[in-house]
Every structure is written in structure tokens, then in C-alpha cells.
Design an enzyme around this catalytic site. Sequence first.
Site, PDB file in Angstrom:
ATOM      1  N   ARG A 158       0.793  -1.238   0.000  1.00 38.99           N
ATOM      2  CA  ARG A 158       0.000   0.000   0.000  1.00 38.99           C
ATOM      3  C   ARG A 158       0.821   1.282   0.000  1.00 38.99           C
ATOM      4  O   ARG A 158       0.247   2.367  -0.044  1.00 38.99           O
ATOM      5  CB  ARG A 158      -0.963  -0.004   1.181  1.00 38.99           C
ATOM      6  CG  ARG A 158      -1.954  -1.113   1.052  1.00 38.99           C
ATOM      7  CD  ARG A 158      -3.138  -1.022   1.968  1.00 38.99           C
ATOM      8  NE  ARG A 158      -3.762  -2.324   1.917  1.00 38.99           N
ATOM      9  CZ  ARG A 158      -3.386  -3.351   2.677  1.00 38.99           C
ATOM     10  NH1 ARG A 158      -2.462  -3.209   3.606  1.00 38.99           N
ATOM     11  NH2 ARG A 158      -3.944  -4.516   2.521  1.00 38.99           N
TER      12      ARG A 158
ATOM     13  N   THR B  71       1.961  -5.683   4.267  1.00 34.98           N
ATOM     14  CA  THR B  71       1.295  -5.092   3.099  1.00 34.98           C
ATOM     15  C   THR B  71       1.152  -3.580   3.240  1.00 34.98           C
ATOM     16  O   THR B  71       0.773  -2.900   2.297  1.00 34.98           O
ATOM     17  CB  THR B  71      -0.123  -5.685   2.924  1.00 34.98           C
ATOM     18  OG1 THR B  71      -0.864  -5.476   4.135  1.00 34.98           O
ATOM     19  CG2 THR B  71      -0.071  -7.163   2.610  1.00 34.98           C
TER      20      THR B  71
ATOM     21  N   SER C  64       0.854  -8.415   8.860  1.00 38.15           N
ATOM     22  CA  SER C  64      -0.359  -9.015   8.293  1.00 38.15           C
ATOM     23  C   SER C  64      -0.297 -10.526   8.520  1.00 38.15           C
ATOM     24  O   SER C  64       0.779 -11.075   8.747  1.00 38.15           O
ATOM     25  CB  SER C  64      -0.440  -8.779   6.791  1.00 38.15           C
ATOM     26  OG  SER C  64      -0.385  -7.416   6.487  1.00 38.15           O
ATOM     27  N   GLY C  65      -1.425 -11.184   8.411  1.00 43.78           N
ATOM     28  CA  GLY C  65      -1.430 -12.650   8.493  1.00 43.78           C
ATOM     29  C   GLY C  65      -2.531 -13.219   9.368  1.00 43.78           C
ATOM     30  O   GLY C  65      -2.439 -14.350   9.835  1.00 43.78           O
ATOM     31  N   GLY C  66      -3.579 -12.450   9.580  1.00 44.35           N
ATOM     32  CA  GLY C  66      -4.693 -12.891  10.415  1.00 44.35           C
ATOM     33  C   GLY C  66      -5.418 -14.121   9.878  1.00 44.35           C
ATOM     34  O   GLY C  66      -6.246 -14.700  10.562  1.00 44.35           O
TER      35      GLY C  66
ATOM     36  N   TRP D 235      -2.419  -4.369  10.099  1.00 46.68           N
ATOM     37  CA  TRP D 235      -1.987  -4.213   8.705  1.00 46.68           C
ATOM     38  C   TRP D 235      -2.399  -2.911   8.032  1.00 46.68           C
ATOM     39  O   TRP D 235      -2.420  -2.820   6.814  1.00 46.68           O
ATOM     40  CB  TRP D 235      -2.417  -5.432   7.886  1.00 46.68           C
ATOM     41  CG  TRP D 235      -3.854  -5.816   7.974  1.00 46.68           C
ATOM     42  CD1 TRP D 235      -4.427  -6.609   8.930  1.00 46.68           C
ATOM     43  CD2 TRP D 235      -4.909  -5.480   7.061  1.00 46.68           C
ATOM     44  NE1 TRP D 235      -5.762  -6.777   8.670  1.00 46.68           N
ATOM     45  CE2 TRP D 235      -6.090  -6.094   7.540  1.00 46.68           C
ATOM     46  CE3 TRP D 235      -4.978  -4.713   5.909  1.00 46.68           C
ATOM     47  CZ2 TRP D 235      -7.326  -5.964   6.888  1.00 46.68           C
ATOM     48  CZ3 TRP D 235      -6.192  -4.584   5.265  1.00 46.68           C
ATOM     49  CH2 TRP D 235      -7.344  -5.199   5.742  1.00 46.68           C
TER      50      TRP D 235
ATOM     51  N   ASN E 294      -8.506  -9.062  12.973  1.00 48.00           N
ATOM     52  CA  ASN E 294      -9.307 -10.125  13.571  1.00 48.00           C
ATOM     53  C   ASN E 294      -8.482 -11.106  14.401  1.00 48.00           C
ATOM     54  O   ASN E 294      -7.320 -11.352  14.122  1.00 48.00           O
ATOM     55  CB  ASN E 294     -10.028 -10.907  12.469  1.00 48.00           C
ATOM     56  CG  ASN E 294      -9.062 -11.613  11.534  1.00 48.00           C
ATOM     57  OD1 ASN E 294      -8.641 -11.056  10.540  1.00 48.00           O
ATOM     58  ND2 ASN E 294      -8.660 -12.839  11.842  1.00 48.00           N
TER      59      ASN E 294
ATOM     60  N   ASP F  44     -14.746 -11.590  11.071  1.00 44.86           N
ATOM     61  CA  ASP F  44     -13.629 -10.999  10.323  1.00 44.86           C
ATOM     62  C   ASP F  44     -13.707  -9.475  10.284  1.00 44.86           C
ATOM     63  O   ASP F  44     -13.341  -8.854   9.293  1.00 44.86           O
ATOM     64  CB  ASP F  44     -13.606 -11.564   8.894  1.00 44.86           C
ATOM     65  CG  ASP F  44     -12.203 -11.524   8.286  1.00 44.86           C
ATOM     66  OD1 ASP F  44     -11.281 -11.048   8.972  1.00 44.86           O
ATOM     67  OD2 ASP F  44     -12.039 -11.958   7.138  1.00 44.86           O
TER      68      ASP F  44
END
Lengths: 551, 299
Positions: free
Chosen positions: A153, A197, A212-214, A263, A281, A324
Amino acid sequence: MLAGARGKKNRRPAPLETTVLGTAKLLGVAALAAALSLSAPPASGQVTAERLLNSSKEPQNWLMYSGDYAGHRFSALDQINAANAATLVPKWAYQTMAGGKFEATPLVVDGILYGTGQDDRAYALDARSGRPIWQYQQTLPADIRPCCGRVNRGLAILGDKVFVATLDAHVIALDSKTGNVVWDAAAAEHAKGYSFTLAPLVIRNLVLVGISGGEYGIRGFIDAYDAATGARKWRFYTIPGPGEPGHESWEGDSWRIGGSPAWITGTYDPATNTTFWTTGNPSPSNRGEGRAGDNLYSNSLLALDPDTGKLKWHFQFTQHDEHDYDATQVPVMIDDGDRKWIAQANRNGFFYVVDRTNGKLISATSYAKVSWSTSKDATGRPVPDKAGAPTPEGNRVCPGALGATNWMSPTYDPQTKLFYVTAREQCDIFATAPQPYEAGHAYYGSAYFPNDDTQPFWGALRALDPATGKLKWEWKHASPTWAGVLSTAGGLVFTGDAEGNFIALEAASGKVLWHFQCGASVFSSPMSFAIDGKQYVAVAAGSALFTFGLP
Amino acid sequence: MFASRRDNFLKLPRERQKRPVIAAGVIVLALLCAGGLRMQAQEKNPYAGDAKVAKLGEYQFRSNCAFCHGLGARGGGRGPDLTRAQKHHGNTDAELFRNIHDGIAGTAMPAATNGGIGVGMSDEEIWQVVTYIRSVEKKATAAETGDAAHGKELFYGPVGCWTCHMVNGKGGRLGPELTSTGASRSVEYLTDSLRNPSKRLAEGISEPLKDFSQEYETVTVVTSDGTKLQGVVLNEDSFTVQMLDTREQLHAFEKNKLRSYVKTRESLMPAYDAKALPEKELKDLIAFLLAASEKGGGQ
């Protein structure tokens, strides 16, 4: 100053036998540098921490992801305004030639545009012509685990470095003049589902990032790296470990794989030296079985000391989430007289205003269709209904799994005092699908499906009043969009749609003044800059970064 | 002359490239071997018929596939019904595996890699999904359903489906092309579509993968000069519409230049109730569609 220090560090020691010649050469270089410095001050291209703090003094530049530390995504430029927006024309486009979603917001510093794109590419362009100055491509291993596309991003800048956080969970510093790697710090094991990200946030000499990686059962964290060396200065785990307050909000060992990523880029209040971050989440995202409790600090707003990473306070938006509802939307700082707020239009469908001095909730008003919560606790915070939990047969809940909004940036316009957000009206059917945890494998414990409504999904740009939570106006999109929003001092808001239109609206009324067909969905948040006294608006769509200006 | 010139042109490079060619040959051979092994590994489902694996596959399916293909693989608004034994893009284990692993070019079916289907599936998980799909397949052949030959007569005759629908290159353009529909939709779905076409339209199409939807929404426009046109929407955005009118003419309009623009999710297709289309004829029509989707059928 930073450039000099780095230059020394990176210069190879001269072999002894060439010292004399080397000295002569150095003298020559010094003389040349001295001559150049007469015409161009040596520090002109550098972004100091001071400049980042005072970004409002240079509206021609866009120095960080949201434009300023407050997260306003507001441009003080007013050359393009409600009177002339209808005449906007494309100025140039830059093609990354990459597939997938192009979610990045670029930076502009003194005529140079710095950007990132799909697959962790980065580039510097001549902001006047769009011509590339350098391009960088991170070599990504095959076993990375980006849940939702090979996206990036944006980046952050300090001194003569730009900072990119990558899908293989590295934070890298690139030389802003050449694109060469200056340092490379590995944050976590990408094969286990860790990735980056977001665009990093620079505060003084630190580069802040959230993981990130939820979707993979990670344990979330926010990191700070020394901008000069890449050394990690602190890590804040978004899930408290044994003995820490909040640890009891997790059942058994579920905290080890409880997700709570961070993230989206945070914001920063220099007045209290507090940085605000939001989390995503708990894992598995759509199944609460096995992680009984509130699951702190998932789906929360965190107030951290940027120097130490110490938590000052937290506010959890969605407790024990099973839908989520990541709270990873930019926490926007709004000052209303003496009152200091964080405003967030949350993925769960509520527009929250929180006192940013203490984390106390001021108001929570639904801004989209909500069915997961029908009651509030004593503080006014919406609480989840048990009846909304996913079931094996499927349970219809609003907002759907993609949320009433998502990562796309909102904007706060200090002129209209309105908060503009991309809203998505979509309900989903949530059905459980138990998955055992396995490192690096999908771990969301459920499925979701489009609802059986007779109304197809739709979306809107909504203007909300933070003082009342009330809707001021809305403009309906043909379908839900993933574009963020920019407001400008020209009395305009800019956004995009899933059909490829980039749109300018009157900030006060929501009246459409101009639109341009980019040829592919807008999956990004726009920004604005000026060069040679001419204002531009830029947005990524498809594989291209487009800029627009007056004829 | 052309030939000799080409020969001369080819000779020199061929000499020069000998070494690289040999090297490339070795690499190609190695790749072929690896590819061959891989192909072999993917030829047959190692878990065929294993009920436990089918259950695991169901969970994978729910997480990764059901969004388009529906709970129970019975087809969503977007994805085909996978309980149909006849698969349009191939019926063998290897073909199913390949379609999931690599996606299907030219369709909305993504590859099961990162950024494709869900959060990505391993080869083992793909086989689990194949095992699950096999466990829910139902055989429905044209012969068992009805009289396909009579169905064809009805389609191109008294029922008049052909005026709007095409099968194997013959028919109209206003409605969906139906050649492969029999392979991708269940008998129940097809029945429903005939008895109550607007219901299907009303359910809409799932959005996240949407790139270019065509839902056959009914549109009626009045142009600035007063011309009234009715047809189906081929595409539209907030500012423009592209449509096919009932006389199969393409039109494109800027919405704000139209005198009126009305869109409904009421299908242009008439609802065929039991009176208009008795049960037997309905079955024959569906048999024709199933036969058309089977190899060489329907002609």
C-alpha cells in the site's frame, strides 16, 4: 546530515597504496561538491523528521501514507476546486505492468514521486512527467503467504531513504536517489503466514510497521526499526503473553496463534507523543470455538509510546469477533475545539469517536446495515449478539465478511468538518468449517457466501458528521468499491469505483463534478501534490498510476 | 530465392548456437522429466473414495470454493454446480486437479495459489477438494431426464426458446448462451430458471471477483429524441450503460443524456408455468440442454 553520515558508512575503505591518489580524488570531489552546493543546498532533497511533523507547511508534497500524521488524507491545495474540477484532464500514467490489485498511495517530495506496487515493487518517478528514475523489485520467495493478493500500500520516507515493508515479512530501506538497498531487516517467518502489506510510518528516527497474516494463525505485532541501521528497537505484541494484562482474554494456548495483525498504517499525535494503531481479527477469524474470551487486543485501537512501544491504553471495537471485522482502518485524529478524538468508521458497521487522551468511547453510531450487534454495554460500546455466531448451516449477518468498509482510507476535511468513508452494503452467510491449525496454512475456520437478498450488493461514499455521527450526504456507487477517499481545500472529495471511474465530488453536497474512466477498478486511495505551482491528483487503477490536472 | 535466403540466414546462427542449444536441450529434457513426473503424480486422486478425506475436502471447499460454487457445491450465482457429473472443463481427476490448481483461463475461476482462490491450497488440499466433489456428484443424464429430441423440437419450435437463446451456434442473443448450461447447472436450477426466471435474476452475482458481470437485467430507456428502447444490460457503470435491445441492436448511452432510464431485475424472459409448459415438456427441454452439453449431443 543523514546523507553525509550514510555516505561515510557506505564508502569502502581505500586500500593503502592508493591513498595519495585517493586523497587527490577526494579533494576533487570535495571541490565539486562545494561548487554544486552554491547552486543547490545539499539538504534540499532531504525529508527531516521536522518536515514530517510540519507536513501541513508544504502542501505541494505528500510526505506520508495518509498525507499527515493525523491521518486526514486532506490536501490543502485548492487550485483544483469546485469551479474548475469539470475541466480536469489526465496528465500522465505510469504502468507497473503487473497484475493483481494496485493498492498503493505514492509520496511526492520536491518533484519526485515515490511509489510501490504489486509484488513489492518500488519506484521513483519524475512527478512532472511520470518518467521513471529508478525501479526496484523485491525478490519474493515462492512460499510467501499473502492472504489477499500480492499487494503493497505504499512507503515512508526519512532523510535519503524510503522504507518498504514486504510480503516476505522484511522491512527494507532503499536509497531514495538510486533505489539501492541500504538495509534489510527480517521481521518474521514468512512461510508461517507473516507478511507486510502496509506503508510504514516514520516517527523521528523510527520506522513503524504492523504485521499481516490474520488468516494464518500468526501472533500479531507492531515493530519499530532504527531508520539509520534497520536495527529493531521494539516490538509490541498485539496479543499479551503470559503474565501480561489481557492475556486472560484468551482460552488456553489460543493466544499463540490468535492473529490480531496490524496491517494498516497508524497515526501520530506529537502533542502527547502517542502513536495510534489498529488491529485486525482474532484467528481463526470466523470461529470463536477454542478462543473463549474478548481476545485482546484483536480489533482494537492501541495508543502506544513511539519511543518504547509501551501501551498507554486500548479500546476494543469488536470483542470475540467471529465475522472478520478487522479494525484496520486508519484511526483519524480530529480536534474539535479542546476535544481530541480518534474517529474510525469500522469494518463492523459502526462509526466510533473515541477520546484520544484516554481511550474512552464518546459515540458509536451505525453508518451501514448492522445485524451482528443489537445492544450496547454501559459505556455505549456495541456488543456482539450470540445469535449472530456462524453455524454449520450458515447464519446471515451484516455487514458481510468484507465489512461495511475495509482498508481503503477515509478522509477528514477540516473545512467541512466532515468524515468521508467508502461504505459497502453487503450481508453474508457465515458457515463454520473447522480447520486444525497448521503453520503457514489457511486458518479461518469458516466460510462465507453472498447473501440471498433480493437486493444486490451496493456501495456508497458517505459523508459523516463526527460530532453527531449523522449522515450528511451519500453518493451511491453502481456496486461496492475498494477505493479510498481524498479531500482537498478546493472543496472537493475524490474517490473511485469498481467500474473504473475516478470521480470528483463537491465536498459539501456530494454532487458529482467530474469523472474519468481509468479502464480498471480503483483499488487504492487518492492523493494530491503540486509541482511548478500546478496541482495534480493521483490515483492507482488497474496496473497504472494516473495523474490528473487542469488543462 | 526466398528459400535459399532463409537457408543462409539460418545456417550461421545454427552453428553459433550449438552449445547453447545442447544446454537448452538438457534443460528441456530435465523439465520434461520433472513435468512428466508431476503429471503422473497428478493423474490420479490418491484419496479417491476416502470418506474422511472427503470431509476434510468439504471444509476446504467451504473456505475456498463455496463463495462461488455454493454450499454443498450446488452452484452459486457465479460458479457452476459441481454436483453435475458432467463437467464442462473436463471430467477426469487430472482435469479437476488442473482446473483447481491453475484456474481456468477466460473464466472467473482463479488458480489455487496465493492471491487466487481463498488463501491458497496445497496439492494435498486440492485432492481433498476433488475427493469431496466426487462424493457429492449426482448423475443426471439426458436420457434419464426426458426426450432430448422432442426437447430440441420444442426449443426451436413452439416454445420458442431459440428466439433469445443460442445452443451450438443457433438461436438468439438476448438471453444467455445455453450450449454448456446443462453441464454447469443442476436439473433443479434449470427447472427454476424456466418456471421463475426473475428469481435467478433477483439473486444477483457475487461481487468480490466481479470484473465484468452480465446479469441480463431488463432495461428500458427513452433517448433524448424520444425513442424508447427495451433490452438487456450488457454492462454499466454510474455514468454509462451498454445494452442490447430486443431487436439485437447494440446501444451505448451516457445516462445523464437520456430522457429516462429504468432498470429492473424482472427478467424479460416469460415465466413458463405448468400451463405454458407441462412437466413432461419441461423435462424434455432440460434433456435437450443436458444432451447439448454432453459430448456431441444435442445435434
